[in-house]
Every structure is written in C-alpha cells, then in structure tokens.
Write an enzyme that holds these catalytic residues in place. Structure first.
Site, PDB file in Angstrom:
ATOM      1  N   GLU A  35      -0.376  -1.687   4.644  1.00 34.02           N
ATOM      2  CA  GLU A  35      -0.744  -2.773   3.716  1.00 34.02           C
ATOM      3  C   GLU A  35       0.316  -3.048   2.661  1.00 34.02           C
ATOM      4  OE1 GLU A  35      -4.752  -2.603   2.004  1.00 34.02           O
ATOM      5  OE2 GLU A  35      -5.269  -1.410   3.774  1.00 34.02           O
ATOM      6  N   GLY A  36       1.077  -1.997   2.298  1.00 28.10           N
ATOM      7  CA  GLY A  36       2.150  -2.186   1.316  1.00 28.10           C
ATOM      8  C   GLY A  36       3.170  -3.206   1.822  1.00 28.10           C
ATOM      9  N   HIS A  37       3.605  -3.045   3.090  1.00 28.87           N
ATOM     10  CA  HIS A  37       4.560  -4.002   3.664  1.00 28.87           C
ATOM     11  C   HIS A  37       3.938  -5.407   3.706  1.00 28.87           C
ATOM     12  CE1 HIS A  37       5.898  -0.228   5.887  1.00 28.87           C
ATOM     13  NE2 HIS A  37       7.012  -0.624   5.327  1.00 28.87           N
ATOM     14  N   LEU A 176       1.205   0.333  -3.090  1.00 28.34           N
ATOM     15  CA  LEU A 176      -0.212   0.278  -2.701  1.00 28.34           C
ATOM     16  C   LEU A 176      -0.674   1.690  -2.358  1.00 28.34           C
ATOM     17  CD1 LEU A 176       0.028  -2.739  -2.859  1.00 28.34           C
ATOM     18  CD2 LEU A 176      -1.185  -2.917  -0.713  1.00 28.34           C
ATOM     19  N   SER A 185       2.391   4.963   3.154  1.00 26.08           N
ATOM     20  CA  SER A 185       3.712   5.238   3.717  1.00 26.08           C
ATOM     21  C   SER A 185       3.575   5.351   5.227  1.00 26.08           C
ATOM     22  CB  SER A 185       4.230   6.572   3.159  1.00 26.08           C
ATOM     23  OG  SER A 185       5.287   7.054   3.960  1.00 26.08           O
ATOM     24  N   ARG A 187       5.027   7.366   6.941  1.00 30.08           N
ATOM     25  CA  ARG A 187       5.105   8.794   7.282  1.00 30.08           C
ATOM     26  C   ARG A 187       3.774   9.518   7.092  1.00 30.08           C
ATOM     27  NH1 ARG A 187      10.720   8.154   5.252  1.00 30.08           N
ATOM     28  NH2 ARG A 187      12.083   8.722   6.988  1.00 30.08           N
TER      29      ARG A 187
END
Ligand code: PAF
Length: 282
Positions: A35-37, A176, A185, A187
C-alpha cells in the site's frame, strides 16, 4: 496501461508526452508492491498528467551477501495494482537493458552515504543513485516520488538532485504502517510468525523515543539508549544500528540536541535473515 521494457521506447513515450506539454510523474520501485507504493502512485496520479512507475530489482544496490536473487517478485499482481492506481505506463526493463555489455559508469554522493545504511551496506547508495539517475534521464519526470521510510535514501537522492542540477522535484510521502505499527515493506514477507510479532519493536522503540523527546528529553545519547533498551526486550531482534541524527547531514547527536534542529530517529534491526529499517522524523 502500457508495459514498456525498452529504454528507447520509454524515452520516446515520455518525450512524446512532453512535446504536447504534458507533465510526467515517476514512481521508482523494485516491485512486490504494498500500500505504501500505491500511495505514491496515487499521489503522482493526482499531481501529474502522465504517471510512470518503474519496476526494476536493481542488482547494483545489493551486496554480494544480500537478498537480490530471493527478493520477492510478482509482476502480474504489481501491474494490476498500478493499473488500479491510475498509472499510465510501467517501465520494467531487464538488468541487461539497464546495464548492457560494457556499462561502466556510476553516480555517487559522498559524505552522507558512509553512515547508517551506508556503513552496513557498502556500495548500496552508489547503486541506488546510479539507477535513479538513469531512470531520471530515461523518463525525464517533473516530479519523482519516494517514501519517507527510506529516510537516508531520500536524503541521498535529494542531495544528488541538488548537486547535479537534475531539473525535477523530489516528493516525499509518509510511511504507511500495519495496524500494529510495523512499517509496510516488501521484506516483511520473509518474517516467520514469531519474527513478525517481534518486529513491532521498531515502532515501539521509535514511539518511546518520540514520547521522551516530546516530554523534554533532548539528549541524543539518552534517546539512543532508550531505543536500544526497548529493542533488547525482544530476544529475536538484533540491531545493526540505532541512531539519533540530524536529518540533513545524518550526523549523530551526542549531547543536547540544539533547539530548532530537526531530529531523525532511525534504526536497522535483524530478525533471523531479515533486516528491517524504520524511522521517525521529529
Ligand atoms: O526504494 C527502492 O525501492 C529502490 O531503492 C529504488 C529507489 C527503486 C531504486 O532501485
């Protein structure tokens, strides 16, 4: 949404848009999107006529013992997510396309790259600035979008843009988080169930230092000690570094933090073979 794999085609697409006065926003990623991207892509969508997202797991920024070959990849899922966010084109070159036979150039920012992540990942930022400079030259964006989660990457790219006069604006978007505070992340997928539970310790340590700072504790050493104490309460967590630094030059604050100066609390912590980073900017 177009999927473009060749440098020449990508450069032609953006130059055609720019020829008719359209502004292009770029969201550089290594894929396996979360969601961050997507929040970066949505912000780019709102602020530009055309949006390009790149998906390229850049071999230059991984050390010989790092996770380049096992870095998670899922192109189909990524393309669906980017299409849903309104992206116009995805640039997805092969390593050979980006670094053809005989490729022998690099871009390096000195000074702020040999501390924190740079100290633990030699050559990492040289790889990041080289690929980001290539992406800027290929796509020629007016704005490029990065997440605050990679605070040192942001500082290094801003410095590269300033020092080398890249004609574009760097837009930084907030980190986020999952409901329990863990920063999103790609990862996180590597974590076992127990490691995933323990991984909230980064957020807990940062929150403890932030609260102490807001309550008047302005001593760099004391804030670092506090974060280290919280981290050591989790047996699975092995810190690489814990830092209280100036967000511009990344120099550590030792004693009293001067009033009016920004503070970057940051850390890298290992859980088994997974290494997570996080930060708060105060
Ligand atoms: O933050 C990342 O995902 C990468 O470092 C970037 C900026 C896409 C360069 O490979």
């Amino acid at each position: 949404m177009e999927l473009i794999t060749s440098v020449a085609e990508m450069a032609l697409a953006t130059s055609n848009w720019q020829a008719v006065g359209l502004k292009v926003g770029l969201v550089p990623t290594m894929g396996y999107l979360h969601e961050g991207h997507i929040s970066l892509a949505k912000r780019a969508r709102a602020e530009n006529d055309k949006v390009v997202a790149s998906i390229f797991v850049n071999p230059l920024q991984f050390g010989p013992k790092e996770d380049f070959s096992r870095y998670p990849r899922d192109l189909e899922r990524d393309l669906n997510l980017l299409e849903g966010a309104g992206v116009d084109a995805v640039f997805h070159p092969t390593p050979q396309e980006m670094y053809p036979e005989g490729f022998n150039a690099s871009i390096e920012v000195l000074g702020i790259t040999d501390v924190l992540e740079g100290a633990h990942r030699p050559g990492h930022f040289k790889g990041v600035t080289t690929v980001v400079a290539k992406l800027f030259n290929i796509v020629s964006p007016c704005k490029a979008y990065f997440g605050q989660k990679d605070a040192q990457q942001v500082a290094v790219i801003k410095k590269m843009v300033r020092d080398l006069n890249f004609p574009l604006e760097i837009v930084i978007c907030p980190t986020l988080r999952e409901a329990d505070g863990l920063a999103m992340s790609s990862r996180n997928i590597y974590l076992s169930v127990d490691e995933r539970k323990a991984a909230t310790v980064l957020y807990r340590a940062l929150t403890a230092a932030q609260t102490a700072f807001e309550n008047g504790n302005r001593q760099g050493d004391a804030l670092r000690k506090l974060m280290n104490e919280v981290i050591s309460s989790e047996t699975l967590a092995k810190p690489d570094y814990v830092s209280v630094a100036n967000p511009e030059d990344l120099r550590e604050y030792a004693g009293l933090i001067p009033t009016g100066k920004g503070v970057l609390l940051s850390m890298a912590v290992r859980f088994g073979s997974t290494r997570l980073i996080d930060n708060f900017q105060l």
